[in-house]
Write an enzyme that holds these catalytic residues in place. Sequence first.
Site, mmCIF file in Angstrom:
data_model
loop_
_atom_site.group_PDB
_atom_site.id
_atom_site.type_symbol
_atom_site.label_atom_id
_atom_site.label_comp_id
_atom_site.label_asym_id
_atom_site.label_seq_id
_atom_site.Cartn_x
_atom_site.Cartn_y
_atom_site.Cartn_z
ATOM 1 N N GLU A 47 9.571 35.764 27.390
ATOM 2 C CA GLU A 47 9.413 37.022 28.113
ATOM 3 C C GLU A 47 10.048 38.178 27.334
ATOM 4 O O GLU A 47 9.471 39.277 27.242
ATOM 5 C CB GLU A 47 10.035 36.907 29.509
ATOM 6 C CG GLU A 47 9.294 35.994 30.470
ATOM 7 C CD GLU A 47 9.485 34.506 30.155
ATOM 8 O OE1 GLU A 47 8.649 33.703 30.596
ATOM 9 O OE2 GLU A 47 10.478 34.161 29.468
ATOM 10 N N GLY A 107 27.337 34.539 31.195
ATOM 11 C CA GLY A 107 26.781 35.703 31.873
ATOM 12 C C GLY A 107 25.979 36.605 30.968
ATOM 13 O O GLY A 107 25.660 37.738 31.347
ATOM 14 N N THR A 142 25.079 33.151 22.950
ATOM 15 C CA THR A 142 24.893 33.080 24.402
ATOM 16 C C THR A 142 26.212 32.823 25.128
ATOM 17 O O THR A 142 27.026 31.996 24.706
ATOM 18 C CB THR A 142 23.889 31.968 24.752
ATOM 19 O OG1 THR A 142 22.671 32.219 24.061
ATOM 20 C CG2 THR A 142 23.627 31.914 26.238
ATOM 21 N N GLU A 199 15.169 33.245 12.097
ATOM 22 C CA GLU A 199 15.446 32.285 13.170
ATOM 23 C C GLU A 199 14.181 31.983 13.959
ATOM 24 O O GLU A 199 13.872 30.820 14.251
ATOM 25 C CB GLU A 199 16.520 32.825 14.106
ATOM 26 C CG GLU A 199 16.781 31.929 15.304
ATOM 27 C CD GLU A 199 17.850 32.461 16.242
ATOM 28 O OE1 GLU A 199 18.005 31.893 17.346
ATOM 29 O OE2 GLU A 199 18.532 33.439 15.882
ATOM 30 N N GLY A 211 15.755 33.643 22.134
ATOM 31 C CA GLY A 211 15.185 34.737 22.917
ATOM 32 C C GLY A 211 14.019 34.199 23.717
ATOM 33 O O GLY A 211 13.098 33.593 23.167
ATOM 34 N N GLY A 241 22.787 35.973 28.368
ATOM 35 C CA GLY A 241 21.840 35.174 27.601
ATOM 36 C C GLY A 241 21.052 36.070 26.674
ATOM 37 O O GLY A 241 21.499 36.450 25.598
#
Length: 406
Positions: free
Chosen positions: A393, A155, A152, A268, A390, A157
């Site tokens: 959404e 600007g 991350t 992960e 993540g 993510g």
Amino acid sequence: MTITLKMYSIKIGRKIKQSKEDKGLIMLAYDADLELFRDNFRRFMKDHIEPHYAQWEREGKIPRSIWSMLGENGFLCVDMPEEYSGYGVPTHYSLMLIEESARAGYSALSTGMSCHSEIAAPYILHIATEEQKQQWLPKMVSGEVVGAIGMTEPGAGSDLQAMRTSAILQGNHYILNGSKTFISNGQHADLVVLAVKTDPQARAKGVSLMLVDAHLDGFKKGTNLEKIGLHSQDTSELFFDNVHVPKGQLLGQTGQGFAYLMQELPRERTAIAATALGAIRGSIDVTIQYVKERQAFGQAISQFQNTRFVLAQAKIDELATAAFYERNVELYMQGKLDVETAAALKSFATDMQMKVADNLLQLFGGYGYMTEYPISRFFVDARIQRIYGGTNEIMKEIVARGMVGR
């Protein structure tokens, strides 16, 4: 095989019990070795984590010495092969440690161990050269090296293609410049599996991974970030100012970073679900204890129908999460867990974690809002789970793409 620990000694025998098959899935039978390992880890936490955790939460960081203790006592990277100083046990032994630390109410510990053992180490095991594996994995098993993952950016993510941190090859070194943010284990990290742009003009095809020693000149760690939850999980910004990373620390092939991410993200996200499942179980544990002791209108509040229904629904949610999670673990150990299924689990389990913590906190009344009651920590620590690894959404978008395409 026998695992010799400082205070906790166990013998691990059969790796996986394949007693049943259901539509090609291994059904894990009762594993006495796993349960003994679980009990030993619980003892370790009671002896070395429980007496100090509240203070660490106030201080904003788990001490670096705990990593050495975890390594000395055999609780880091336990499924790494024996040639890299691991124990070669199945993955569900490693994931059990993540679940149990979350169940005990130590989600900051769970998150840190997950980043180290379930994310950083598998990238190295599956992608690195033999020389890189021998250089880093034994030290990660021992706790001498703390691992982190750097994706991350301020600007960029969930949209990792937009990352700007660059690593440009010049002779025998990559010249690394840029920054990362929200990096778990950021303060203690000795090694960062870093996503970079080796071709700044390209998008996904310009992303590569590299192993960056956190002690190199030009590598700077920002201050420990203050969060609404996971207070003792060290989380930092990382800055890179002309850091010279040896060419030999490129992880895999240039331009293949996104492919490697897609390969490793299922584990992960399964580990995030392990934290969620453990936290669900832990929040139920502390609530049952409270409602049996708390009196209102002349009786324990456990006798009120609303209390019983809330607890029953929490149990139902736990059982559903556990079933989904265990199926994914089985698929992962067979090499069959796809990105869409892992994303679905991550979304479902973390939504359930937040829902259960919120509903159970209500049973505590005003006391649930007090930090001295463990349910409050289960509640605030749950919120980040729907964001990192993540956002949920994005998880739904991944599932939808698997159904109907882009």
